[in-house]
Structures are given as structure tokens and as C-alpha cells.
Motif scaffolding. Structure first.
Motif, PDB file in Angstrom:
ATOM      1  N   ALA A   1       0.787  -1.236   0.000  1.00 22.72           N
ATOM      2  CA  ALA A   1       0.000   0.000   0.000  1.00 22.72           C
ATOM      3  C   ALA A   1       0.817   1.282   0.000  1.00 22.72           C
ATOM      4  O   ALA A   1       0.241   2.360  -0.082  1.00 22.72           O
ATOM      5  N   LYS A   2       2.140   1.188   0.045  1.00 21.55           N
ATOM      6  CA  LYS A   2       2.950   2.401   0.221  1.00 21.55           C
ATOM      7  C   LYS A   2       2.807   3.395  -0.925  1.00 21.55           C
ATOM      8  O   LYS A   2       2.892   4.595  -0.696  1.00 21.55           O
ATOM      9  N   ASP A   3       2.574   2.938  -2.121  1.00 20.07           N
ATOM     10  CA  ASP A   3       2.431   3.841  -3.261  1.00 20.07           C
ATOM     11  C   ASP A   3       0.976   4.144  -3.594  1.00 20.07           C
ATOM     12  O   ASP A   3       0.671   5.186  -4.162  1.00 20.07           O
ATOM     13  N   ASP A   4       0.088   3.232  -3.234  1.00 20.34           N
ATOM     14  CA  ASP A   4      -1.326   3.382  -3.578  1.00 20.34           C
ATOM     15  C   ASP A   4      -2.120   2.377  -2.757  1.00 20.34           C
ATOM     16  O   ASP A   4      -1.802   1.174  -2.768  1.00 20.34           O
ATOM     17  N   LEU A   5      -3.144   2.838  -2.079  1.00 19.92           N
ATOM     18  CA  LEU A   5      -3.949   1.930  -1.254  1.00 19.92           C
ATOM     19  C   LEU A   5      -4.598   0.806  -2.057  1.00 19.92           C
ATOM     20  O   LEU A   5      -4.948  -0.232  -1.506  1.00 19.92           O
ATOM     21  N   HIS A   6      -4.744   0.998  -3.356  1.00 20.23           N
ATOM     22  CA  HIS A   6      -5.331  -0.056  -4.186  1.00 20.23           C
ATOM     23  C   HIS A   6      -4.446  -1.305  -4.224  1.00 20.23           C
ATOM     24  O   HIS A   6      -4.914  -2.375  -4.620  1.00 20.23           O
ATOM     25  N   GLY A   7      -3.196  -1.177  -3.794  1.00 21.82           N
ATOM     26  CA  GLY A   7      -2.332  -2.353  -3.682  1.00 21.82           C
ATOM     27  C   GLY A   7      -2.873  -3.361  -2.676  1.00 21.82           C
ATOM     28  O   GLY A   7      -2.594  -4.553  -2.768  1.00 21.82           O
TER      29      GLY A   7
ATOM     30  N   ARG B   1     -10.108  -2.509   1.697  1.00 23.51           N
ATOM     31  CA  ARG B   1      -9.683  -1.114   1.531  1.00 23.51           C
ATOM     32  C   ARG B   1     -10.856  -0.170   1.736  1.00 23.51           C
ATOM     33  O   ARG B   1     -10.784   0.805   2.474  1.00 23.51           O
TER      34      ARG B   1
ATOM     35  N   GLU C   1     -10.619   2.762   4.452  1.00 21.08           N
ATOM     36  CA  GLU C   1     -11.165   4.057   4.051  1.00 21.08           C
ATOM     37  C   GLU C   1     -12.395   4.443   4.871  1.00 21.08           C
ATOM     38  O   GLU C   1     -12.552   5.604   5.241  1.00 21.08           O
TER      39      GLU C   1
ATOM     40  N   ASP D   1      -8.181  10.332   2.195  1.00 25.70           N
ATOM     41  CA  ASP D   1      -7.029   9.809   1.460  1.00 25.70           C
ATOM     42  C   ASP D   1      -5.727  10.180   2.157  1.00 25.70           C
ATOM     43  O   ASP D   1      -4.820   9.354   2.291  1.00 25.70           O
TER      44      ASP D   1
ATOM     45  N   LEU E   1      -2.982   7.533   3.797  1.00 24.59           N
ATOM     46  CA  LEU E   1      -1.569   7.523   3.407  1.00 24.59           C
ATOM     47  C   LEU E   1      -0.667   7.787   4.606  1.00 24.59           C
ATOM     48  O   LEU E   1       0.407   7.179   4.725  1.00 24.59           O
TER      49      LEU E   1
END
Length: 92
Positions: A22-28, A40, A45, A69, A73
């Protein structure tokens, strides 16, 4: 961490695995948990959105979404800086 534990089971590197996903994008998290975004959206969220909406009650929906968001993050960044402590939680 609890959601990760439920989805991935006990592992010594659980915090690191979640952080890396998830470090670059929570969609990971969607890919990691193989749940089409359920965790997520309904855990990560939703909790953040509820907090932001309660704490900043004067914000518009779009402002709440942006702050949600940002909070998510920040939580992932925290996770990345405290992986060892959070991986050790399961032993306490």
C-alpha cells in the motif's frame, strides 16, 4: 493489522507485507487481499472517513474524501516506520 491477519494469516512480516502493498497506492491492498477492494473500502477508508466526518463536521464531501485519502496515506507511512513494533504486536 487485524484485517491483514484475517486475510493473510499469521506471519512474522505482516506489517512489512501490508506496507509494501500500500505504500504507493492503497489499491495495492486489493491485490494483496484478493478481495476486489472490500477491505480497503470497508475497513481502511471507511474508518478514516468516519473519523474525518465526525472531527471536521464542517467540511464538504469532496474535502472529507481528500482528508480521508491523506489520513490513509499517513497511516501507511506510520506502518512503514514501525513495521517491527507492529509485527511484534501479535506476541503481546
Amino acid at each position: 493489522m487485524n484485517t491483514g491477519l484475517k486475510k493473510l494469516g499469521h506471519r512474522d512480516d505482516l506489517a512489512e507485507v501490508i506496507y509494501q502493498a500500500a505504500k504507493d497506492d492503497l489499491h495495492g491492498l486489493d491485490t494483496l487481499f484478493k478481495d476486489q477492494g472490500e477491505a480497503r473500502q470497508h475497513v481502511y477508508e471507511a474508518v478514516g472517513e468516519g473519523f474525518i466526518a465526525d472531527y471536521f463536521s464542517d467540511l464538504s464531501e469532496s474535502e472529507i474524501a481528500a482528508k480521508t485519502d491523506e489520513l490513509a496515506l499517513d497511516a501507511i507511512k506510520y506502518l512503514g516506520k514501525h513495521e517491527q513494533e507492529l509485527d511484534a504486536w501479535k506476541n503481546n
